[in-house]
Design an enzyme around this catalytic site. Structure first.
Site: not given
Lengths: 245, 303
Positions: B21, B45, B73, B100, B131, B245
């Site tokens: 996301s 997203k 966001l 998400n 977040c 990663g």
């Protein structure tokens, strides 16, 4: 947008901290002046967005100022070096509303995309006038190239060491024009906005993540909704820009 | 079923590769580049109840082997996602997508998920309690086991699809939070979200990011992510989605050996938009190289 490999065929200093890079490769996707490329560089994670100065089907001219790690690396690239580019990115300038006598106003390293735009306007049989602004004589570039296009050209420097002393807006004051196009620093944009007499298009800059609309890193608010500088920009129309303090 | 297929909370995926996301929009930027139906799925997203612009710019900073983002966001809000984004996506993507979701209270998370629940295109919820870029919500739910459990319960109550809780690495003990989510009824755990980080511009001597701090992602965080996936997978009995990663087919296999049932790819999409396609194409050969017959069989193999 495509991912393409280009080859450096020239990379030379043309003014103080300003370099011109000629690349060969498939640039057939470029549809408008004012679009940009996003360049992958060894040892850096994010690509570096650079505006397109001039283009043909199989070549690109990029002009960039050495201001950070990415452009520092670029300035040291030699002839023959291969580069991974995302191309083309962004909307670019639209010439539809230009009228017969558009004005092009470039400030410093904002000058390059206006060169490709000037050529396009001339190819459409329009009669552009060009105003270029720099800080000082040693920062001036592309004055001869614009002059070679045969357009009325006014160059200003803040300290008066080249051309007219003052700002681009001083040169603009006496000119008549049907529309305007500009690229350069924010203080110049604000000065232009306060005196401009017609509609126009501004090309903006922002720190970008991807350059192709995925990460929302470079969004800005406009009067017509949120826009991504990399995707719905970098060129915005005067009417839609929200001038925040 | 193919040798790359896996099961995620009862839904079969053709392969374990899932764009994360915030790095894949609502899919269609990438659908212009390649057929995104080759993906296992993707996580759209981060969506909230109300539309959000997010944080002021600059909100991106480059780092060694990664980047910091403080987007905050940005999204059009759940109603527009349902009325515009999902119908648009249905033209390019025929598989189930991961929804998400973020929020600022347990009730808000629940209301957003409740609205999305009837959408057939959605296969799972990925509930972002991690977040780092919003105040008064996001990560604060994911740094406290009780708050994470409360969000889990609130979402489970109003949904019929698997609920995967996305956790923050910015905690002392991620295992206790994962377990609290599992006990509250979560169907899966995904981790890790970004690591809180910052950069300072030497010229201005001020933070690069307008919001001062942001979330650090990219290949630099892979070992940290792998360690946390290993710890969580060893402690819970629900599926774990590993991310952080991941840039290659080898990274995917490493994550699965640590215990991931599926693997999300994030920051790498931003510098190589074709990376997920490449990983999926390269996986079979890399599996052969390491004598892996089926990806399903290697999940948690390093324990």
């Amino acid at each position: 947008m495509e991912q393409k490999v280009f080859t450096v065929i020239q990379n030379i200093k043309i003014a103080k901290d300003v370099y011109k890079m000629e690349l060969s490769g498939d640039a057939s996707g470029v549809s408008r002046p004012g679009q940009f490329v996003n360049i992958r560089l060894d040892s850096l994670f994010l690509r570096r967005p650079i505006s397109i100065c001039d283009y043909s089907r199989n070549s690109l001219t990029l002009i960039y100022k050495k201001v950070g790690a990415g452009t520092e690396i670029m300035s040291k690239l030699g002839v023959g070096q291969k580069l991974d580019l995302l191309i083309p990115l962004g909307n670019g300038y639209s010439t539809e509303k230009s009228g017969e006598t558009p004005l092009l106003i470039g400030g410093g390293v904002g000058v390059p995309p206006l060169y490709g735009l000037c050529k396009k306007l001339l190819a459409e049989s329009k009669r552009p006038t060009v105003v270029l602004g720099f800080g000082s004589k040693d920062e001036v570039f592309y004055e001869e190239e614009f002059r070679a296009l045969g357009v009325p050209l006014f160059v200003t420097t803040v300290d008066g060491t080249f051309g007219q002393k003052g700002f681009v807006t001083d040169a603009m004051a006496g000119l008549a024009y049907s529309y305007f196009y500009t690229c350069g620093p924010m203080p110049m944009f604000r000065a232009i906005e306060s005196i401009a007499k017609t509609g126009g298009q501004y090309s903006f800059e922002e720190r970008m993540g991807c350059g192709f609309g995925a990460c929302m890193g470079c969004s800005c608010k406009t009067l017509t909704g949120n826009k991504r500088i990399c995707k719905e920009g970098p060129v915005l129309e005067r009417e839609e820009i929200l001038w925040e303090k | 079923m193919g040798k790359m297929s896996i099961d995620l909370c009862g839904i079969e995926l053709e392969n374990p590769v899932i764009p994360a996301s915030g790095t894949f929009g609502y899919g269609y930027e990438f659908a212009e580049l390649y057929d995104i139906n080759i993906l296992g799925s993707f996580s759209f997203k981060g969506t909230t109840l109300a539309p959000r612009f997010g944080n002021p710019p600059p909100r991106i900073a480059d780092c060694t082997a990664g980047l910091i983002n403080a987007v905050g966001l940005q999204n059009p809000g759940v109603d527009k996602v349902i009325s515009e984004e999902l119908p648009k996506l249905s033209r390019f993507f025929s598989k189930k997508v991961i929804a998400n979701v973020s929020g600022f209270s347990a009730e808000e998370y629940a209301e957003t998920c409740q609205k999305l629940n009837p959408c057939d295109q959605i296969g799972w919820f990925e509930v972002n309690v991690s977040c780092p870029n919003v105040h008064g919500g996001g990560m604060s739910f994911g740094t406290d086991p009780k708050a994470a459990a409360e969000v889990t319960r609130a979402v489970k109550k109003v949904t019929t699809k698997p609920v995967i809780m996305k956790l923050s690495p910015n905690v002392t003990d991620i295992v206790s939070i994962a377990k609290a989510c599992e006990d509250a009824g979560a169907d899966g755990i995904s981790l890790i979200n970004t690591l809180l980080g910052m950069r300072i511009d030497l010229k201005t001597k001020r933070p690069v990011i307008a919001n001062t701090m942001g979330g650090f992602s990219g290949p630099a965080i892979f070992p940290v992510a792998l360690r946390m996936v290993y710890q969580v997978a060893g402690a819970v009995s629900i599926p774990v989605v590993g991310m952080g990663g991941v840039c290659s087919a080898e990274d995917v296999i490493e994550m699965m050996l640590a215990g991931a049932a599926a693997v999300e790819v994030g920051a790498a999409n931003l510098v190589d938009p074709f990376i997920c396609q490449k990983i999926i194409e390269e996986l079979p050969a890399v599996m052969d190289k390491y004598k892996i017959n089926s990806l399903k069989e290697i999940i948690g193999g390093a324990h």
